[in-house]
Scaffold this motif. Structure first.
Motif, PDB file in Angstrom:
ATOM      1  N   LEU A 289       0.820  -1.210   0.000  1.00 25.00           N
ATOM      2  CA  LEU A 289       0.000   0.000   0.000  1.00 25.00           C
ATOM      3  C   LEU A 289       0.855   1.262   0.000  1.00 25.00           C
TER       4      LEU A 289
ATOM      5  N   ARG B 295       1.773   1.608  -3.600  1.00 20.32           N
ATOM      6  CA  ARG B 295       0.613   2.065  -4.356  1.00 20.32           C
ATOM      7  C   ARG B 295       0.343   3.541  -4.156  1.00 20.32           C
ATOM      8  N   GLU B 296       0.418   3.982  -2.930  1.00 22.63           N
ATOM      9  CA  GLU B 296       0.122   5.378  -2.635  1.00 22.63           C
ATOM     10  C   GLU B 296       1.182   6.309  -3.229  1.00 22.63           C
TER      11      GLU B 296
ATOM     12  N   ALA C 212       0.899   6.384  -7.011  1.00 20.91           N
ATOM     13  CA  ALA C 212      -0.268   7.184  -7.391  1.00 20.91           C
ATOM     14  C   ALA C 212       0.044   8.675  -7.324  1.00 20.91           C
ATOM     15  N   GLU C 213       0.724   9.065  -6.249  1.00 18.43           N
ATOM     16  CA  GLU C 213       1.040  10.481  -6.098  1.00 18.43           C
ATOM     17  C   GLU C 213       2.020  10.941  -7.170  1.00 18.43           C
TER      18      GLU C 213
ATOM     19  N   MET D 124       0.320  11.366 -10.500  1.00 23.09           N
ATOM     20  CA  MET D 124      -0.391  12.637 -10.505  1.00 23.09           C
ATOM     21  C   MET D 124       0.571  13.785 -10.816  1.00 23.09           C
TER      22      MET D 124
ATOM     23  N   LEU E  74      -9.302  -3.723  -3.017  1.00 19.10           N
ATOM     24  CA  LEU E  74      -9.493  -2.394  -2.450  1.00 19.10           C
ATOM     25  C   LEU E  74     -10.581  -1.564  -3.129  1.00 19.10           C
ATOM     26  N   ASN E  75     -10.713  -1.716  -4.411  1.00 21.02           N
ATOM     27  CA  ASN E  75     -11.689  -0.910  -5.138  1.00 21.02           C
ATOM     28  C   ASN E  75     -12.985  -1.670  -5.353  1.00 21.02           C
TER      29      ASN E  75
ATOM     30  N   HIS F  77     -15.067  -0.926  -7.823  1.00 18.34           N
ATOM     31  CA  HIS F  77     -15.371  -1.026  -9.249  1.00 18.34           C
ATOM     32  C   HIS F  77     -14.136  -1.360 -10.062  1.00 18.34           C
TER      33      HIS F  77
ATOM     34  N   GLN G 223      -9.641   2.711   3.642  1.00 15.96           N
ATOM     35  CA  GLN G 223      -8.467   2.974   2.812  1.00 15.96           C
ATOM     36  C   GLN G 223      -7.607   4.088   3.407  1.00 15.96           C
TER      37      GLN G 223
ATOM     38  N   HIS H 231      -3.732   9.544  -2.115  1.00 16.26           N
ATOM     39  CA  HIS H 231      -3.824   9.806  -3.547  1.00 16.26           C
ATOM     40  C   HIS H 231      -4.375   8.615  -4.318  1.00 16.26           C
ATOM     41  N   SER H 232      -4.307   7.450  -3.740  1.00 15.43           N
ATOM     42  CA  SER H 232      -4.751   6.278  -4.495  1.00 15.43           C
ATOM     43  C   SER H 232      -6.101   5.740  -4.024  1.00 15.43           C
ATOM     44  N   ILE H 233      -6.794   6.470  -3.205  1.00 16.60           N
ATOM     45  CA  ILE H 233      -8.160   6.067  -2.858  1.00 16.60           C
ATOM     46  C   ILE H 233      -9.054   6.278  -4.073  1.00 16.60           C
ATOM     47  N   PHE H 234      -9.856   5.270  -4.357  1.00 15.44           N
ATOM     48  CA  PHE H 234     -10.739   5.370  -5.507  1.00 15.44           C
ATOM     49  C   PHE H 234     -11.668   6.569  -5.333  1.00 15.44           C
TER      50      PHE H 234
ATOM     51  N   TYR I 165     -14.467   7.461  -6.438  1.00 13.68           N
ATOM     52  CA  TYR I 165     -15.909   7.282  -6.277  1.00 13.68           C
ATOM     53  C   TYR I 165     -16.310   7.189  -4.795  1.00 13.68           C
ATOM     54  N   LEU I 166     -15.309   7.031  -3.957  1.00 12.23           N
ATOM     55  CA  LEU I 166     -15.582   6.841  -2.535  1.00 12.23           C
ATOM     56  C   LEU I 166     -15.327   8.086  -1.695  1.00 12.23           C
TER      57      LEU I 166
END
Lengths: 494, 494, 494
Positions: free
Chosen positions: A438, A441-442, A445-446, A449, A491-492, A494, C176, C183-186, C188-189
């Motif tokens: 995680l 992943r975080e 993701a940052e 961006m 985690l997601n 969708h 999450q 930054h990686s939280i989906f 839609y949530l």
């Protein structure tokens, strides 16, 4: 729900300027600022940073009397973009300068975009006497010349490197000129200049630059009300590997010829620093001069450098590519004998210098670094939870890395993100990506961006890079930032 | 070392404006300026330039009474970019206009960037009465229309060509219109316009344009204090190959049908020039009108043109592609009966005209040519040691050439640079690259430097060119400017 | 020929604003403007447009009391570009916004270029109280935030979608966050926001948005002199497919689970509209509020939508992709019970709203739509002979379509243009291209012309699209607009 009449609500600002701690800096207290930059110097190639064989007594003394940084990062793992970062306070990727200027000797009208205000301009506008000495490498002509980018004085060479011995480069230059060449003379051989005018040099290059710095400091002493900003950019120990015999003779125990030459080149810098320090003392400026020392990127072991204990070398986004030895020395403000281990960036110098100089940064200037003055003094982390990036485009993919607190994610193979706790594992040997998915992943993701607002390169160092860029549909961030093993299903929704 | 207080030192300017020799040009002495441009005319297709079979008595008389240039170069070897060079005084490569506008008949909102101030605007602002007659081809709509680019008057057609006989093109146009077509009517058939309004034409097109020029000159004579600038851009002898019987009848000795038609088309221009000259005399403007005659690029032999003794044809960077017949005629100032053999460029017209008109060029306007007035008068080389360039992107590589003094380097195969002494070898038959490798090296180096600031094309004439550009990772300058046989090992230290 | 002294003659303007019919709109008569937008709703998924199974009594009543459009087109067949069209009044292709913002949840500094003035800014400047509720999807940070683009109030979520049940999305979000993600939280949530500040939501999302709209309308009623502009952008019935049991229970006859859920989601919107209408009535604003209802693009049948009788679905340039149910309701001005069958575009809303508000559109604002007020009232074709375009780049080629009067040309295969008389054949089943080749030729020619000024995409939704774009040398308009069977030989001379 209340009806707001405000027509514009200014929201989140994307730049990273924060915590603008005000240090009392009235005009007569403003420090001189002296940046001493080396070129391609390894992490372990100065005494204060653990060199087992290279002596740098003058630098070591300054480091000891100031605060030494162990986790200072350049904005890029090679020269041009790294220096663009220092001058602009922004990642070079944000304004298309992520490659060196094309083939150096022929930069014909290119340079760091003038839309980026340099720190030298900010300090000049604030009343500083500003000088640049040595290597420029940020654009040669017209608007890109140092004299047009905030430097009252420029002494040195405009492109990416230079030979060291005038007795060698001057006759070679003359020979080519007599053959009718001009634009195709190798730029390492060209005459140096002072404010646009050719000058004759008769000393070993490092000594000439040191001497010029001494003169600049002496001249500056005459006006007590005007502090100086001097950017002293040695090309040592960058190739060509050329050292004075007397400097090499300082290292009788080094048997390897390459390392011995390299050591001599570094030693010459240290001799220059000794003179500079003495001049500061002689002119009564020592107490109120901030000296910041670092290298523009990591060293090249094949030319004699040593990046121990870091993995990687110049050009890489592994630690050895862009983590640099650094110290701040300023008797009046900077703690003596401290070691600062929190990650900082050379991008921080811009807002830090501006703050110390009481200088106004143009309202629209974007900055990626932050004023670290109070953190340095207090010994606190200036960017808890915030990222420092490195991205280098190479061979059709983008090497990428980011540091946040103790963590570093890095992807140099193009297909796998690794995670290291570089606070305890600076040699990046223990990949923790499986243990902390995680975190990976975080951070990825940052960083992804962050990448969205990167610009296309405005030039390429060599055309092959440009061709490759287009043929490979670069920057290929899509692949760079994909996490093939990410646990999205869990985690997601969708 | 002295401490300079200048905060900004303006250094080398990259544009080529130099030696701005001031010619006395008070308002009442300013000349009228008449540019007479032909289209796709070969180097040997006017009498004064050595045509063995085509008579051009009126042009020849003007050439004889003025100064004839034997080494005048267009900015590009085909139409649109060549004309963009005339109007802007810059290489079209510098602002993305190195291709013709897309498929001509449907240029929908594209045109030479309005950031480039046209010479017509400069002259208009200086008080000239300005007119453009004939072919435009620099953008059709709105801001790109000639009336919005410095021309008080425009009479002609906006795109790249037109049919000649109204008796043919008018019914064809009407037929297509009645079929419901509008945007897809072939543009060679469309009505001409006068300042945005359709006009009816009942003459052979060349005659209509000449007649319009006569009217413009007559109108201009009424205001003695306002000189005129007339840009008369004949489409002759561009295809479609359509000549009047009576003009063809002037050439009983020409048996080849194509050549005969071509000759007739050129002759019609000459007839027009005769009338124009007479009008200038009748209205007392002959003595103080500068007439500059030339073609926009080389001729197409398959359509009847003759570029002898030059190699190459329209589209090529060989001499036959962009070296053009030219004369300057101006009784008051330009020497009579002289032949000027130094290389000049049609890019020189912009600063030259501005100087003669006493007009102010906007401060930030970049120019690639130079004011050649004094050189023409004195018979001296206006750019000793300076380059004139030609680059044409084709089939996945960039054909490139440069002229400096007597030398020309040229690369049309994509892999080999040749060197010619075009002063004595204008047919480019004797490659001297092996004999003078350093001349090649130096000129290629300078041209490479020039190329760095070239822009990506803002459009392509046909989409296939754009696809090719992207697929081939154009412009491939890396290959264009490589010197596979350069003796780097010998000359460079590193 | 007269000598014109005008130095600039302003010629044809490329934008489509025309026939600016002035409707008396003094300040106290200016209507409130309420846009109700649904997301991914099919052409046959509201009662008034022929749904066989979904009840929308409130919407139907408004449609019945107003004018219903049967040929209203979105600017694009999917979300982001469609909304960019509404806000800017221009085809998103003209400013590089023809793709959704990258991966939605991480748009880091990207957004619709601020050079495009939004209709909300125009209305705000004209004194309107402006609000946006629901989905934004046009840029998140700083300058791109709705509060900085003309909206006094924003309540909703900034990216491309959201979950519906707080009881589900809130705990997932918290989980999450506690894992250290940010930054990686989906997206839609994520929590909703009100003017940049997180808000807590405890209702089914559609109900929360409706409630917020009711509040906005009530607040607005307090100031009689300030009309409101409310942009209510429901995310229903966009995925995730989540309906309330009580809403699904309204459709006992629907057995298919997907369709039932979908129907429930649409019904929730209708319930909200009912409340909104009641609030308008209660506050005395009903008579003078213009309500415009439509969907942002076609529905997705695999998620339960029904585009009958149209071919195609969300994403396609067939009618089912971008033709939307629409009505205008405004008791004071808009005819009651009318059906308007002429083609219009959601790009028309910008100039239409500005006209009704008596608002001034910035002089340099380019618009691709036109003020349709008078046409709606008079029941006339607002753009006889003019085109409405749709272009979607997909899989290496560009799907393209254009509507003019009764005709539509469409190319979805990349190699064949079809022609339909969509006035009588809205299901695009009878290709007439062979019968009317000149209509095809003319429309394709006009569309090609339109395409020349399209911009390169400023971003891609996913990186694979960008890679594909570059690898396939997109947009490949050369192929898109070629007419392999066009009868050029017959029609053109050359």
């Amino acid at each position: 729900m209340k009806k707001l009449s405000l027509s514009k609500i200014v929201l989140a600002c994307t730049c990273l300027i924060a915590s603008q701690v005000t240090i009392a800096s009235t005009a007569n207290e403003r420090p001189n600022i002296l940046v001493i930059l080396t070129d391609d110097m390894g992490y372990a190639d100065v005494g204060f940073n653990g060199s087992p064989d290279i002596k740098t007594p003058s630098l070591d003394q300054l480091a000891e009397d100031g605060t030494m940084m162990t986790a200072a990062y350049n904005a890029h793992p090679f020269c041009g973009p790294s220096r663009a970062g220092i001058m602009t306070g922004r990642y070079p990727h944000k304004f298309g300068s992520q490659f060196n200027l094309p083939t150096s000797d022929r930069s014909g009208g290119l340079g760091i975009p003038t839309s980026e205000v340099f720190i030298s301009e900010v300090l000049q506008d604030a009343g500083y006497h500003t000088g640049a000495i040595g290597k420029w490498h940020l654009g040669e002509d017209g608007d890109f010349h140092p004299n047009n980018r905030g430097f009252d004085d420029f002494y040195g060479f405009l492109n990416g490197g230079h030979d060291y011995f005038p007795s060698q480069f001057k006759p070679q230059y003359e020979k080519q000129r007599k053959q009718g060449l001009n634009h195709s003379i190798f730029h390492y051989l060209r005459p140096l200049e002072y404010n646009g005018k050719e000058v004759d040099v008769n000393e070993y290059l490092t000594d000439a630059l040191s001497g010029q710095a001494v003169d600049f400091i002496k001249d500056s002493a005459s006006d007590k009300d005007q502090p100086f900003f001097l950017y002293l950019a040695y090309n040592a120990p960058h190739s060509p590997m050329q050292a004075k015999e007397e400097d090499m003779a300082q290292f009788p125990d080094i048997k390897d010829k390459k390392r011995k030459t390299y050591a001599g080149m570094v030693y010459a810098v240290d001799r220059g620093v000794k003179e500079i320090v003495q001049t500061l003392k002689d002119t009564g400026q020592y107490e109120n001069t901030l000296i910041v020392f670092f290298s523009d990127n990591g060293g090249k072991p094949n030319l004699g450098a040593n990046n121990y204990p870091l993995r990687g070398r110049k050009g890489s986004v592994l630690e050895g590519g862009y983590r640099t030895p650094m110290f701040f020395h300023w008797p009046k403000k900077i703690p003596k004998g401290e070691t600062f281990t929190f990650p900082i960036s050379t991008l921080d110098l811009y807002p830090t210098f501006a703050e110390l100089a009481g200088a106004e940064i143009p309202k629209n200037k974007k900055l990626d670094g932050k004023n670290i003055t109070s953190s340095l003094i207090a010994g606190t982390n200036p960017r808890p939870g915030e990222m420092i990036y490195a991205v280098r485009h190479r061979n059709g993919f983008s090497e990428a890395a980011a540091r946040k607190d103790n963590w570093k994610i890095v992807n140099v193979s193009g297909n796998k993100w690794q995670l290291f706790d570089v606070e305890i594992d600076s040699s990046e040997s223990n990949d923790l990506s499986k243990e902390y998915p995680l975190v990976v992943r975080e951070m990825v993701a940052e960083m992804e961006m962050w990448s969205w607002t990167n610009s296309q390169p405005a030039w390429f160092h060599i055309h092959a890079e440009g061709t490759l860029w287009r043929e490979k549909a670069m920057p290929r961030f899509g692949e760079t930032f994909s996490l093939k093993d990410k646990a999205d299903n869990e985690l997601n929704v969708h």
